[in-house]
Each structure stands twice: as structure tokens, then as C-alpha cells.
Design a protein around this motif. Structure first.
Motif, PDB file in Angstrom:
ATOM      1  N   ARG A  22     -11.781   2.431  16.327  1.00  0.00           N
ATOM      2  CA  ARG A  22     -13.219   2.628  16.112  1.00  0.00           C
ATOM      3  C   ARG A  22     -13.811   3.530  17.184  1.00  0.00           C
ATOM      4  O   ARG A  22     -13.549   3.347  18.374  1.00  0.00           O
ATOM      5  CB  ARG A  22     -13.963   1.291  16.153  1.00  0.00           C
ATOM      6  N   ARG A  23     -14.611   4.452  16.743  1.00  0.00           N
ATOM      7  CA  ARG A  23     -15.451   5.232  17.656  1.00  0.00           C
ATOM      8  C   ARG A  23     -16.842   4.629  17.559  1.00  0.00           C
ATOM      9  O   ARG A  23     -17.471   4.639  16.496  1.00  0.00           O
ATOM     10  CB  ARG A  23     -15.460   6.703  17.263  1.00  0.00           C
ATOM     11  N   VAL A  24     -17.312   4.062  18.660  1.00  0.00           N
ATOM     12  CA  VAL A  24     -18.592   3.356  18.647  1.00  0.00           C
ATOM     13  C   VAL A  24     -19.714   4.332  19.010  1.00  0.00           C
ATOM     14  O   VAL A  24     -19.484   5.420  19.545  1.00  0.00           O
ATOM     15  CB  VAL A  24     -18.569   2.164  19.627  1.00  0.00           C
ATOM     16  N   SER A  25     -20.932   3.907  18.740  1.00  0.00           N
ATOM     17  CA  SER A  25     -22.075   4.773  19.040  1.00  0.00           C
ATOM     18  C   SER A  25     -23.043   4.143  20.028  1.00  0.00           C
ATOM     19  O   SER A  25     -24.076   4.733  20.348  1.00  0.00           O
ATOM     20  CB  SER A  25     -22.816   5.128  17.742  1.00  0.00           C
ATOM     21  N   SER A  26     -22.716   2.932  20.507  1.00  0.00           N
ATOM     22  CA  SER A  26     -23.579   2.263  21.472  1.00  0.00           C
ATOM     23  C   SER A  26     -22.768   1.242  22.245  1.00  0.00           C
ATOM     24  O   SER A  26     -21.667   0.833  21.825  1.00  0.00           O
ATOM     25  CB  SER A  26     -24.742   1.560  20.767  1.00  0.00           C
ATOM     26  N   ALA A  27     -23.320   0.807  23.372  1.00  0.00           N
ATOM     27  CA  ALA A  27     -22.661  -0.240  24.148  1.00  0.00           C
ATOM     28  C   ALA A  27     -22.550  -1.526  23.345  1.00  0.00           C
ATOM     29  O   ALA A  27     -21.538  -2.241  23.422  1.00  0.00           O
ATOM     30  CB  ALA A  27     -23.433  -0.479  25.440  1.00  0.00           C
ATOM     31  N   ALA A  28     -23.594  -1.835  22.573  1.00  0.00           N
ATOM     32  CA  ALA A  28     -23.571  -3.059  21.762  1.00  0.00           C
ATOM     33  C   ALA A  28     -22.429  -3.011  20.753  1.00  0.00           C
ATOM     34  O   ALA A  28     -21.737  -4.016  20.527  1.00  0.00           O
ATOM     35  CB  ALA A  28     -24.909  -3.229  21.047  1.00  0.00           C
ATOM     36  N   GLU A  29     -22.197  -1.845  20.135  1.00  0.00           N
ATOM     37  CA  GLU A  29     -21.077  -1.709  19.190  1.00  0.00           C
ATOM     38  C   GLU A  29     -19.746  -1.872  19.905  1.00  0.00           C
ATOM     39  O   GLU A  29     -18.802  -2.469  19.356  1.00  0.00           O
ATOM     40  CB  GLU A  29     -21.128  -0.344  18.507  1.00  0.00           C
ATOM     41  N   ALA A  30     -19.636  -1.340  21.113  1.00  0.00           N
ATOM     42  CA  ALA A  30     -18.392  -1.458  21.862  1.00  0.00           C
ATOM     43  C   ALA A  30     -18.089  -2.915  22.200  1.00  0.00           C
ATOM     44  O   ALA A  30     -16.951  -3.379  22.066  1.00  0.00           O
ATOM     45  CB  ALA A  30     -18.480  -0.625  23.140  1.00  0.00           C
ATOM     46  N   VAL A  31     -19.113  -3.651  22.634  1.00  0.00           N
ATOM     47  CA  VAL A  31     -18.935  -5.067  22.938  1.00  0.00           C
ATOM     48  C   VAL A  31     -18.560  -5.841  21.676  1.00  0.00           C
ATOM     49  O   VAL A  31     -17.684  -6.719  21.694  1.00  0.00           O
ATOM     50  CB  VAL A  31     -20.203  -5.634  23.595  1.00  0.00           C
ATOM     51  N   GLU A  32     -19.208  -5.516  20.583  1.00  0.00           N
ATOM     52  CA  GLU A  32     -18.886  -6.191  19.312  1.00  0.00           C
ATOM     53  C   GLU A  32     -17.447  -5.901  18.896  1.00  0.00           C
ATOM     54  O   GLU A  32     -16.751  -6.780  18.360  1.00  0.00           O
ATOM     55  CB  GLU A  32     -19.853  -5.741  18.219  1.00  0.00           C
ATOM     56  N   ALA A  33     -16.973  -4.704  19.145  1.00  0.00           N
ATOM     57  CA  ALA A  33     -15.589  -4.365  18.820  1.00  0.00           C
ATOM     58  C   ALA A  33     -14.615  -5.212  19.636  1.00  0.00           C
ATOM     59  O   ALA A  33     -13.564  -5.636  19.137  1.00  0.00           O
ATOM     60  CB  ALA A  33     -15.337  -2.877  19.069  1.00  0.00           C
ATOM     61  N   VAL A  34     -14.959  -5.481  20.893  1.00  0.00           N
ATOM     62  CA  VAL A  34     -14.122  -6.350  21.713  1.00  0.00           C
ATOM     63  C   VAL A  34     -14.063  -7.756  21.106  1.00  0.00           C
ATOM     64  O   VAL A  34     -12.985  -8.350  20.981  1.00  0.00           O
ATOM     65  CB  VAL A  34     -14.651  -6.412  23.160  1.00  0.00           C
ATOM     66  N   HIS A  35     -15.204  -8.288  20.708  1.00  0.00           N
ATOM     67  CA  HIS A  35     -15.223  -9.613  20.074  1.00  0.00           C
ATOM     68  C   HIS A  35     -14.396  -9.607  18.787  1.00  0.00           C
ATOM     69  O   HIS A  35     -13.650 -10.565  18.512  1.00  0.00           O
ATOM     70  CB  HIS A  35     -16.655 -10.031  19.757  1.00  0.00           C
ATOM     71  N   ASP A  36     -14.515  -8.548  17.991  1.00  0.00           N
ATOM     72  CA  ASP A  36     -13.744  -8.459  16.749  1.00  0.00           C
ATOM     73  C   ASP A  36     -12.241  -8.458  17.043  1.00  0.00           C
ATOM     74  O   ASP A  36     -11.456  -9.059  16.305  1.00  0.00           O
ATOM     75  CB  ASP A  36     -14.125  -7.200  15.976  1.00  0.00           C
TER      76      ASP A  36
END
Length: 539
Positions: free
Chosen positions: A142-156
């Protein structure tokens, strides 16, 4: 920068890089593997503050394999930080390995800033499409577009590792996002609850229990998906009186000194025959792939019960009579609950064990004899990292009697070279309770010999046993078998002991078979980074 300020960390904002690493740390990860680079420094900045050990490998492939060795000892995903472009590409073999062997791995990399995708303007480390590149071999990228998306990717990622088939994931964080303030609340960085273990469909469990209750000659095959179900699989084997075979990834699910264990020997026809002749064959967490079987398929003559966390795996290579999707430990526990107490009389499998042992020795007598000498030198609790070398897949993988999973670190499916040494480093970083060695061929060691410097730098106790057969001996034989004159397979060797010494390790030369056991034992006892060179052709 002056000497007075060179080691002083500057204050920094709560960036996306910190938010991502803080989330990973909250799940229990205490070490990362990688190489700092121009674009990934905001992923490195918070490590010391968060109490995360940074292991700097000498190549990103070693970072991936070090993270894998660490993960197998901790039960947590390995984490790799690469820089953009070539750093990420260097880790691709490790990502491919984690996919094929079903290992949990998180790869973090920076990417071009938002809006600069596919610009092709010659920026440093410019890559056409890094996310797509990794996505072609990882579970997801995943290429994220925000810090929140990056953190959510870690949880996923952690949810996937806990509730599904563990496979590698990649999170690409654009450089402008990586370095910007995170704006992610503290509660969003905390670990999510562990998903409940899925124990499978009640109807399928009932039918599987019925088959097992009626079975006269049941057999269990345990794969890598069963490593967290060692207690349950052992209890079920004892209840059924059923012999257990494992894949190499499942090695040690049942203590290989147990009377019902037939070891990790599915590559041998005598072992496959035990599974094929079962009136009920229970397969737990394995796709029964050709790389483990050394045969196109397993031909079961009786009913087949297959247990897997992934429904897509249940009928691969062998159609299930009853397929159960669920967590191995939960499903096997449920199967146990469906069986009468007291257990069945254990089968006498001495003849089967003897046939397997005889075939192993007939297949590679000299290599097996050497493996037995090496095994004699090892402490019972040793962790051994193997490589795609004959000494492992022709011998030591069978000769070693593992008491628990992850005692032999290996990659039977991807079968790359250069895994053993960095995996041993990762295993040693993860724990200091058990001695750690790598047993590796000379050809494989040349793929990763630079990691000797990593082990020295990290002040680790790691013993390298280099079995030198003069190059790529099996490929040489393959060429001869095809009527070819050997080409590209007889390798010029360095002075291995001197090379180890040059790295700051201790090098030892073995001149006779009588010296092997004492040399290996002395290397382990002395500690530090040790290399024991065994010239197989000269003994």
C-alpha cells in the motif's frame, strides 16, 4: 557539524514516521532490521527513544532474512526499514521468501512525495511504481496518503498475521507524508485486541471427528500452519495413537523424540507411503507442495481431513474429504473434544522409522554421515539456521531431532541462497537463552558473508559452520546427468578462516573428521562470532 554536536539528537516533531514506529512498538516489536538511507531517516529517528534496537545489515536481503529469524523466535512479525528505490528492491528476495513460506513480515519504505508519482524526472532512487513492484510478490502493498492511513495499515498487518495466513506486507510512505506532523491521536496508535481464534464449522468438525473415531490407521501431517498448535497436535496424536509426519516448516510441532514422531521426512518415499496408506489422513496447516514432498503430489488412499486458516489452501494438491477453515490450535482442540477420553493404543512404527532412516542414508550416505557428526556437536537446545545447501536438505533437516518448532530455520519452498547467516543473526538478536548456529554451504555463504560484519558489530554469539563441497555440487551433478560438461559450478574458495578473522570473528579450520565435534563445541563455548570451516572434499 562539530564534534560537540555530532552525537546530539535534534528535537523533532511528532511525524508520521514516529506514529508508525510507535504503533509497531506498541504491539511488542523491539528490533528492526535495515539500512539507513537518505529518504528513510524519519523512520530511524524515533527508534532509540522507543526502545527499538536497530540492526544494520550489510544488504537489505540480509535485513529481510534477519527479520524472519527474529520473528520465528518471538512470534511477532519481523520489521524491515528500507530506503526508496534500490534499498527496497534489494529486499525483494526476502519478501518473496516470506510469501512462499508464510512468514509475517512488515516492510516500511519511503516513496516519492504525493503528486510526484510516475514523474520520471530523474529524482534520487526514482522507481516506476514501487508499490506495484512489491505488490506483485507480497500479500499486499500500500502507498498511503496520510499518517493516519499508515498507522491503519500497521493495524491491518497485525490483524492479518493474527487471524489469517501470515505473509509479507509493504507500506510505502510518501516522503512529504513521512516527514510531516502526524496528527494521529495516541489512542489510534495502541494495539487492537487479538481476534478470536476460529475453530471451524460445526458440521465439518462433527464429520471429521466421526472419521477419526472410526479410523484404524490414522496419520497426521503437520505443516508450518501448525507451529502454534504443538500442544494440541501432540495431544491429538496421543489420543489417536497416530504417527506424525511434518513438513520442514512444521518441524518440531511434535517433539521429534516422541515415540509417534516420524520427523520432517516427507521428501522420502518411505515417509510419504506412511501418509498415503492411512485410512484417515489429517493434514494440519500444509498445502503439501512439491518443494516439501519432492514429488508431484501425495496420493492418499483413505479419507482426507484438511485444516487450514485459508479456505483457498484446503484442496490444493490433495482434495479434502472434509475441509475445515480455522486456526490450527482451535480446530485441533475442537477435534480432541469430539473424541472419547482415554486414547488409542499407539502404533508400533519401528519398521516405518527404520525404512525412512534407510532411505535417507541410501540417498546421500556421505552427506548424512557428516550431518550426524555435526548434530553430535550441537547442544540439545540449539537453534540452527539452515540454507539451501545439500548439508541441510539432504541430511541435517532429517538428522536433527527438534524438540519444538522454529529450532531449524529454513526456507524449503523459496529455497534461496544466503538465508542462513542473517536468519541466525535475527534469532540471536531475539533471544540469548539458546545457542544459535548456522550450518551453511560454501556457495550459500558467499551470498551473505558480508553479514559476518553485522554479527560482529552487534556483539552476538553466533557460530557459522561452513560445509565446503567446492561450489554448487548438486547443480554440478545436474549438469553431468544431462550430459553437460560442468560449467560455472566449481568455485574458487577464499581462505574461510582468514576471511572470518578479517571481519573480526574467529576462524577455525577443520583438518579431519575427528576434529569436527571438538571444533564446533569449542566455537560455541568461546562465544562471539565464530566460523568453523569444514572442507568436505578433503576429509
Amino acid at each position: 557539524m562539530t564534534a560537540d554536536t555530532a552525537d546530539t539528537a535534534a528535537p523533532y516533531a511528532d511525524t508520521a514516521g514516529r506514529a508508525v514506529l510507535e504503533t509497531i512498538r506498541a504491539y511488542g516489536v523491539t528490533a528492526i532490521f535495515g539500512i539507513p538511507g537518505t529518504h528513510n531517516l524519519e523512520l530511524y529517528r524515533p527508534l532509540a527513544d522507543l526502545g527499538i534496537r536497530a540492526v544494520t545489515n550489510r544488504h537489505e536481503q540480509g535485513s529481510g532474512y534477519g527479520a524472519d529469524g527474529w520473528a520465528q523466535q518471538t512470534g511477532l512479525p519481523g520489521v524491515v526499514i528500507t530506503t526508496s528505490g534500490p534499498g527496497l528492491q534489494n529486499a525483494m528476495s526476502a519478501i518473496g521468501t516470506a510469501f512462499c513460506e508464510s512468514r509475517p513480515l512488515i516492510v516500511l519504505s519511503p516513496g516519492v512525495p504525493l503528486g510526484a508519482e510516475f514523474a520520471d524526472v530523474g529524482t534520487l532512487h526514482e522507481t516506476k511504481d514501487a508499490t506495484a513492484m512489491v505488490g506483485a510478490i507480497a500479500e499486499w502493498s500500500r502507498r498511503v496518503s496520510s499518517a493516519a492511513e499508515a498507522v491503519e495499515a500497521v493495524h491491518d498487518a497485525f490483524t492479518q498475521f493474527r487471524a489469517g495466513r501470515p505473509r509479507p506486507v509493504h507500506i510505502e510512505i510518501p516522503l512529504d507524508v513521512l516527514e510531516a506532523p502526524a496528527d494521529v491521536p495516541a489512542e489510534a496508535r495502541r494495539p487492537r485486541p487479538v481476534p478470536a481464534r476460529v475453530s471451524g464449522d460445526a458440521g465439518a468438525l462433527a464429520e471429521a471427528s466421526r472419521l477419526l473415531r472410526a479410523a484404524k490407521t490414522p496419520v497426521i501431517v503437520a505443516g508450518g500452519g501448525a507451529v502454534d498448535a504443538a500442544y494440541e497436535v501432540t495431544a491429538l496424536a496421543e489420543r489417536l495413537g497416530a504417527p506424525v509426519l511434518t513438513t520442514l516448516n512444521g518441524k518440531g510441532v511434535v517433539d521429534e523424540r516422541h515415540p509417534l514422531s516420524l520427523g520432517s521426512n516427507l521428501r522420502l518415499a518411505a515417509a510419504r507411503a506412511v501418509a498415503e496408506d492411512a485410512d484417515v489422513l489429517l493434514v494440519v496447516g500444509s498445502k503439501l507442495g512439491e518443494a516439501e514432498l519432492w514429488a508431484p503430489r501425495l496420493d492418499a488412499h483413505g479419507a482426507v481431513i484438511r485444516v487450514d486458516i485459508s479456505p483457498a489452501q484446503r484442496d490444493k494438491n490433495l482434495t479434502a474429504t472434509v475441509g475445515i477453515t480455522g486456526d490450527a490450535a482451535a480446530v485441533v482442540a475442537a477435534l480432541l473434544a469430539g473424541l472419547p477420553d482415554g486414547g488409542s493404543e499407539s502404533r508400533d512404527i519401528a519398521a516405518e522409522r527404520a525404512a525412512i532412516d534407510a532411505e535417507m542414508r541410501e540417498t546421500a550416505p556421505e552427506t548424512v554421515a557428516l550431518a550426524e557428526i555435526i548434530a553430535e556437536a550441537l547442544p540439545d537446545d540449539a537453534i540452527v539456521a539452515g540454507d539451501s545447501s545439500q548439508i541441510i536438505y539432504m541430511a541435517l533437516g532429517s538428522v536433527l531431532r527438534s524438540a519444538h518448532p522454529h529450532s531449524l530455520l529454513y526456507t524449503p519452498t523459496y529455497a534461496t541462497l544466503g538465508y542462513g547467516l542473517p536468519a541466525a543473526i535475527g534469532a540471536r538478536v531475539a533471544q540469548t537463552e539458546h545457542p544459535v548456529l548456522t550450518v551453511i554451504g560454501d556457495g550459500a555463504l558467499m551470498f551473505c558473508v558480508n553479514e559476518l560484519m553485522t554479527a560482529v558489530e552487534q556483539h552476538l554469539d553466533v557460530t557459522v559452520v561452513c560445509v565446503d563441497n567446492g561450489g554448487y555440487a548438486e547443480i554440478r551433478q545436474n549438469e553431468v546427468d544431462r550430459g553437460m560438461a560442468p560449467i560455472g559450478v566449481d568455485l574458487v574458495q577464499p581462505d574461510w578462516a582468514a576471511l572470518a578473522t578479517a571481519f573480526g570473528a574467529t576462524g577455525r579450520r577443520v583438518s579431519s573428521r575427528d576434529d569436527i565435534v571438538t571444533s564446533i563445541r569449542a566455537a560455541i563455548a568461546d562465544g562471539g562470532v565464530q566460523l568453523v570451516h569444514i572442507p568436505q572434499h578433503a576429509l
